[in-house]
Scaffold this active site. Structure first.
Site, PDB file in Angstrom:
ATOM      1  N   LYS A   1      -4.085   8.680  -4.318  1.00  0.00           N
ATOM      2  CA  LYS A   1      -2.934   8.919  -5.200  1.00  0.00           C
ATOM      3  C   LYS A   1      -3.355   9.903  -6.285  1.00  0.00           C
ATOM      4  O   LYS A   1      -4.272   9.629  -7.048  1.00  0.00           O
ATOM      5  CB  LYS A   1      -2.472   7.600  -5.837  1.00  0.00           C
ATOM      6  CG  LYS A   1      -1.483   7.783  -7.011  1.00  0.00           C
ATOM      7  CD  LYS A   1      -1.042   6.444  -7.622  1.00  0.00           C
ATOM      8  CE  LYS A   1      -0.190   6.659  -8.880  1.00  0.00           C
ATOM      9  NZ  LYS A   1       0.251   5.389  -9.507  1.00  0.00           N
TER      10      LYS A   1
ATOM     11  N   ASP B   1       1.731  10.345 -15.275  1.00  0.00           N
ATOM     12  CA  ASP B   1       2.783   9.397 -14.930  1.00  0.00           C
ATOM     13  C   ASP B   1       3.528   8.967 -16.187  1.00  0.00           C
ATOM     14  O   ASP B   1       3.078   8.071 -16.908  1.00  0.00           O
ATOM     15  CB  ASP B   1       2.162   8.175 -14.222  1.00  0.00           C
ATOM     16  CG  ASP B   1       3.210   7.150 -13.806  1.00  0.00           C
ATOM     17  OD1 ASP B   1       4.414   7.481 -13.834  1.00  0.00           O
ATOM     18  OD2 ASP B   1       2.806   6.016 -13.444  1.00  0.00           O
TER      19      ASP B   1
ATOM     20  N   LYS C   1       8.073   5.114 -19.324  1.00  0.00           N
ATOM     21  CA  LYS C   1       7.133   4.155 -19.899  1.00  0.00           C
ATOM     22  C   LYS C   1       7.259   4.149 -21.422  1.00  0.00           C
ATOM     23  O   LYS C   1       7.662   5.150 -22.011  1.00  0.00           O
ATOM     24  CB  LYS C   1       5.694   4.578 -19.551  1.00  0.00           C
ATOM     25  CG  LYS C   1       5.292   4.339 -18.114  1.00  0.00           C
ATOM     26  CD  LYS C   1       3.841   4.766 -17.902  1.00  0.00           C
ATOM     27  CE  LYS C   1       3.429   4.591 -16.455  1.00  0.00           C
ATOM     28  NZ  LYS C   1       3.397   3.189 -16.018  1.00  0.00           N
TER      29      LYS C   1
ATOM     30  N   ASP D   1      -3.972   8.903 -13.844  1.00  0.00           N
ATOM     31  CA  ASP D   1      -3.232   8.335 -12.715  1.00  0.00           C
ATOM     32  C   ASP D   1      -3.469   9.099 -11.404  1.00  0.00           C
ATOM     33  O   ASP D   1      -2.843   8.816 -10.384  1.00  0.00           O
ATOM     34  CB  ASP D   1      -1.735   8.271 -13.054  1.00  0.00           C
ATOM     35  CG  ASP D   1      -1.030   7.145 -12.325  1.00  0.00           C
ATOM     36  OD1 ASP D   1      -1.721   6.199 -11.893  1.00  0.00           O
ATOM     37  OD2 ASP D   1       0.200   7.212 -12.176  1.00  0.00           O
TER      38      ASP D   1
ATOM     39  N   ASP E   1       9.073   4.375 -11.897  1.00  0.00           N
ATOM     40  CA  ASP E   1       7.680   4.222 -12.335  1.00  0.00           C
ATOM     41  C   ASP E   1       6.806   3.621 -11.232  1.00  0.00           C
ATOM     42  O   ASP E   1       5.591   3.608 -11.336  1.00  0.00           O
ATOM     43  CB  ASP E   1       7.639   3.349 -13.597  1.00  0.00           C
ATOM     44  CG  ASP E   1       6.322   3.456 -14.331  1.00  0.00           C
ATOM     45  OD1 ASP E   1       5.543   4.375 -14.011  1.00  0.00           O
ATOM     46  OD2 ASP E   1       6.085   2.620 -15.221  1.00  0.00           O
TER      47      ASP E   1
ATOM     48  N   GLU F   1       5.897   4.925  -8.552  1.00  0.00           N
ATOM     49  CA  GLU F   1       5.897   6.199  -7.841  1.00  0.00           C
ATOM     50  C   GLU F   1       4.695   6.377  -6.915  1.00  0.00           C
ATOM     51  O   GLU F   1       4.762   7.116  -5.937  1.00  0.00           O
ATOM     52  CB  GLU F   1       5.957   7.365  -8.843  1.00  0.00           C
ATOM     53  CG  GLU F   1       4.615   7.820  -9.445  1.00  0.00           C
ATOM     54  CD  GLU F   1       3.910   6.759 -10.274  1.00  0.00           C
ATOM     55  OE1 GLU F   1       4.569   5.779 -10.687  1.00  0.00           O
ATOM     56  OE2 GLU F   1       2.692   6.886 -10.507  1.00  0.00           O
TER      57      GLU F   1
ATOM     58  N   ARG G   1       3.213   4.492  -4.757  1.00  0.00           N
ATOM     59  CA  ARG G   1       3.423   4.067  -3.360  1.00  0.00           C
ATOM     60  C   ARG G   1       4.300   5.061  -2.602  1.00  0.00           C
ATOM     61  O   ARG G   1       4.171   5.212  -1.395  1.00  0.00           O
ATOM     62  CB  ARG G   1       3.997   2.641  -3.346  1.00  0.00           C
ATOM     63  CG  ARG G   1       5.310   2.513  -4.029  1.00  0.00           C
ATOM     64  CD  ARG G   1       5.657   1.064  -4.415  1.00  0.00           C
ATOM     65  NE  ARG G   1       4.927   0.620  -5.607  1.00  0.00           N
ATOM     66  CZ  ARG G   1       5.042  -0.584  -6.152  1.00  0.00           C
ATOM     67  NH1 ARG G   1       5.832  -1.493  -5.608  1.00  0.00           N
ATOM     68  NH2 ARG G   1       4.355  -0.902  -7.228  1.00  0.00           N
TER      69      ARG G   1
HETATM   70  N1  BES Z   1       0.203   4.319 -12.703  1.00  0.00           N
HETATM   71  C1  BES Z   1       0.843   3.081 -12.885  1.00  0.00           C
HETATM   72  C2  BES Z   1      -0.108   1.895 -12.798  1.00  0.00           C
HETATM   73  C3  BES Z   1      -1.180   1.809 -13.855  1.00  0.00           C
HETATM   74  C4  BES Z   1      -1.026   0.992 -14.951  1.00  0.00           C
HETATM   75  C5  BES Z   1      -2.355   2.501 -13.705  1.00  0.00           C
HETATM   76  C6  BES Z   1      -2.015   0.891 -15.890  1.00  0.00           C
HETATM   77  C7  BES Z   1      -3.356   2.399 -14.653  1.00  0.00           C
HETATM   78  C8  BES Z   1      -3.186   1.595 -15.741  1.00  0.00           C
HETATM   79  C9  BES Z   1       1.914   2.890 -11.808  1.00  0.00           C
HETATM   80  O1  BES Z   1       2.506   4.043 -11.343  1.00  0.00           O
HETATM   81  C10 BES Z   1       2.974   2.065 -12.411  1.00  0.00           C
HETATM   82  O2  BES Z   1       3.619   2.537 -13.319  1.00  0.00           O
HETATM   83  N2  BES Z   1       3.152   0.864 -11.907  1.00  0.00           N
HETATM   84  C11 BES Z   1       4.148  -0.018 -12.400  1.00  0.00           C
HETATM   85  C12 BES Z   1       4.830  -0.624 -11.212  1.00  0.00           C
HETATM   86  C13 BES Z   1       6.076  -1.386 -11.547  1.00  0.00           C
HETATM   87  C14 BES Z   1       7.150  -0.433 -12.030  1.00  0.00           C
HETATM   88  C15 BES Z   1       6.530  -2.144 -10.335  1.00  0.00           C
HETATM   89  C16 BES Z   1       3.449  -1.081 -13.214  1.00  0.00           C
HETATM   90  O3  BES Z   1       2.329  -1.453 -12.881  1.00  0.00           O
HETATM   91  O4  BES Z   1       4.012  -1.489 -14.226  1.00  0.00           O
HETATM   92 ZN    ZN Z   2       1.404   5.774 -11.503  1.00  0.00          ZN
HETATM   93 MN    MN Z   3       4.160   4.610 -12.528  1.00  0.00          MN
END
Ligand code: BES
Ligand code: ZN
Ligand code: MN
Length: 489
Positions: free
Chosen positions: A250, A255, A262, A273, A332, A334, A336
C-alpha cells in the site's frame, strides 16, 4: 538519501589501536578476561579497562549495553566504548550491542576491536541499522558519519551481505520518513526506477494503463489528488523459470481520509501511509544487492487520498479489476481499495507461488497489538509459520490474528457485492477479510497490517524516532529460507 557508514575489515594491527583518532570499541565479558586487543587498550590507558571491569558499574551493565571512557589518556581516541558482551552470545544480543555502537557513531568513525568476539556480523548489522539518521531537511549541515572499521574479525566476506541488508532497511526508512510534499507519487516512482541500476526490472504503469486494466477501485482513491496514481512493478529474476513470490504494498503517499476527512490532530502522521510500499521497495533493494537466487516481484500502488471536487464520495459504487463491485461507505478505508486491484493484477499476471501484502491498513491493529507486533493474517498455515519464524529470528514482532466467515459477513452491502468497511468490531480482521476476497483459492497469501510498527514516536533499539523499516529483514529471510535455491552439496 541517508548513507550507510563505510564498512571496512582490517587485519589485526595492535599499534593502530593507540593511534586511532575516532572512537575505539572494545568488548568486555562479565568474567573480565581480556583478549589481546583489550589488553593493549588496558595497557595504553594504564589499567583503566581492568579497573572498570572490577567496578560495580560494570557488574550492573546488561549484556549489549555500553559505557564510554571519554578522551582516555594514553590514546589518541575520542572515546573508548566498552561494550558488555559475552564472547559467545545470542544473535539478538550481539545486534543490540551493535546498536549501542551505531547510536554513538560520530563523524570521526569507530574502530571496532573484534578480537575473539563471536557473532561480529550481528554486531556490525546492529551498528549499521542504528547509525541511521534522517537529516536531509535540516539546514544546519549535519556532518557525515565516519566509517566503521572492524579489526581482526574473520567476516570481511560478509560485508556485502551486511550492506545489502542495511541498505534495504535505510531505503524503506527514507521513503517512510519523507514528507508528502516531497514524496509525491511521481517522486516515489522515480526513486523506484533508480533501483534499475541494481539489476531490477522496473515498470511504471500510469493512469491510462491502469484504466485499461480496469483498476477502478485504485483509481477512485487517487481521483481527488493532483498527483497521478501509479502502479510500479519491480522484478528480480535471480531464480530459474519458477513462478515468483509476489510482494504487494500500500503506497498512499498521504491519507487525509478523503471526503470522510480525518480529524486535524495527528493527521501529519499519515505521511507514513505508504509504509507497505516502502517495505516492498526495501526488500527488493536488498534482494538485488545480495543477488538473491529467487524470483520475486514487488508491486506497489501509489496514490494520494485527498478531498476535492473530483474525489470519490461515501456511497459511491466502484468496480474492481476483478469485476466485483464495492460500495465505498468510508473514503478513509482507502488502503484496501488500492490493494485489492494491485493484488488481483499480481495474481492475474504473475501466478505467484505466494503473495504477501503489506499495508498501514487500520488504526484498529494498533488497538489490538500496540506498537510491538504487526498483525499477520493468512490463508496458509505453512507460509504463515515460515513468516512468523523469520520475523522472530530477526526480532521483528509479528502476531497472527484470525480470519473467518462471520467476519466476512460484516462486509455485506445493500447495493453492491461488498462494502469497504465492516463496522467497529474487529476492524483489522474485516479489512483483511475484504482483501481475502481478492485472493485466488490456490494462492498462498499473507496480509501484514503494519500500521503500528512502520513508524514510531519513540526511538527503538535499531532506529531513531520515526520509520523503523520493520519487515525488510523478516521478508528477506523468509524468501531466503523458503524460496531460494541452495548450493547443491
Ligand atoms: N491509513 C489508515 C490507517 C492508519 C491509522 C495507519 C493509524 C497508521 C496509523 C487507514 O487508511 C485508515 O484510515 N483506516 C481507517 C479505517 C476505517 C475508516 C474503517 C481506520 O483505521 O480508522
Ligand atoms: Zn490509509
Ligand atoms: Mn484511511
Amino acid at each position: 538519501m541517508s548513507d550507510l557508514p563505510a564498512l571496512d575489515f582490517i587485519d589485526t594491527d595492535l599499534d593502530r589501536i593507540g593511534e586511532a583518532t575516532g572512537r575505539v570499541v572494545v568488548f568486555l565479558s562479565k568474567e573480565g578476561k581480556l583478549d589481546r586487543m583489550a589488553r593493549r587498550v588496558n595497557r595504553l590507558t594504564k589499567g583503566a579497562l581492568v579497573r572498570f571491569s572490577e567496578s560495580s558499574r560494570f557488574q550492573k551493565l546488561k549484556e549489549g549495553e555500553a559505557v564510554d571512557l571519554a578522551f582516555p589518556a594514553g590514546m589518541a581516541a575520542e572515546a573508548v566504548q566498552i561494550v558488555c558482551l559475552e564472547r559467545r552470545t545470542r544473535g539478538e544480543v550481539a545486534r543490540k550491542a551493535g546498536a549501542a555502537i551505531g547510536k554513538a557513531l560520530g563523524p570521526s568513525g569507530a574502530l571496532v576491536l573484534a578480537g575473539v568476539q563471536k557473532g561480529i556480523e550481528d554486531v556490525v548489522l546492529g551498528a549499521l541499522l542504528r547509525s541511521y539518521t534522517f537529516e536531509r531537511h535540516m539546514t544546519k549541515d549535519a556532518d557525515a558519519l565516519g566509517g566503521l572499521t572492524v579489526m581482526g574479525g574473520e567476516v570481511a566476506a560478509a560485508s556485502g551481505l551486511l550492506n545489502a541488508l542495511a541498505s534495504g532497511v535505510f531505503f524503506t526508512r527514507d521513503l517512510v520518513n519523507e514528507p508528502s510534499n516531497v514524496l509525491t507519487t511521481t517522486e516515489f516512482a522515480a526513486r523506484l526506477e533508480a533501483l534499475g541500476e541494481l539489476g531490477l526490472t522496473i515498470e511504471v504503469l500510469d493512469e491510462a494503463e491502469l484504466e485499461k486494466l480496469g483498476m477502478r477501485t485504485l483509481l477512485a482513491v487517487g481521483q481527488g489528488s493532483e498527483s497521478p496514481s501509479k502502479v510500479v512493478v519491480m522484478s528480480w529474476n535471480g531464480g530459474g523459470d519458477e513462478k515468483p513470490v509476489a510482494l504487494v504494498g500500500k503506497g498512499v503517499v498521504f491519507d487525509t481520509g478523503g471526503i470522510s476527512l480525518k480529524p486535524a490532530g495527528g493527521m501529519e502522521d499519515m505521511t507514513m501511509d505508504m509504509g507497505g510500499a516502502g517495505v516492498v521497495a526495501g526488500v527488493m533493494k536488498t534482494l538485488a544487492m545480495r543477488k538473491a537466487r529467487a524470483n520475486v516481484v514487488g508491486l506497489v500502488g501509489l496514490v494520494e487520498n485527498m478531498p476535492d471536487g473530483k474525489a470519490q464520495r461515501p456511497g459511491d459504487v466502484v468496480t474492481s479489476m476483478k469485476g466485483d463491485t464495492v460500495e465505498v461507505i468510508n473514503t478513509d478505508a482507502e488502503g484496501r481499495l488500492v490493494l485489492c486491484d494491485v493484488m488481483w493484477y499480481a495474481q492475474d499476471r504473475f501466478e505467484p507461488v505466494a503473495m504477501v501484502d503489506l499495508a498501514t491498513l487500520t488504526g484498529a491493529v494498533i488497538i489490538a497489538l500496540g506498537h510491538e507486533n504487526a498483525g499477520v493474517f493468512s490463508n496458509d498455515d505453512d507460509l504463515s509459520k515460515a513468516f512468523l519464524n523469520a520475523a522472530a529470528s530477526e526480532g521483528e514482532g509479528a502476531w497472527r490474528l484470525p480470519l473467518g466467515k462471520g467476519y466476512d459477513a460484516q462486509l455485506k452491502s445493500r447495493v453492491a457485492d461488498m462494502m469497504n468497511v465492516g463496522g467497529r468490531p474487529a476492524g483489522s480482521i474485516t479489512a483483511a477479510q475484504f482483501l481475502a476476497r481478492f485472493v485466488k483459492d490456490d494462492t498462498p497469501w499473507i496480509h501484514l497490517d503494519i500500521a503500528g510498527v512502520a513508524s514510531l514516536k519513540k526511538e527503538s533499539t535499531f532506529a531513531p524516532k520515526g520509520a523503523t523499516g520493520w519487515g525488510v529483514l523478516a521478508l528477506n529471510r523468509m524468501i531466503q529460507d523458503r524460496f531460494e535455491a541452495r548450493d547443491e552439496v
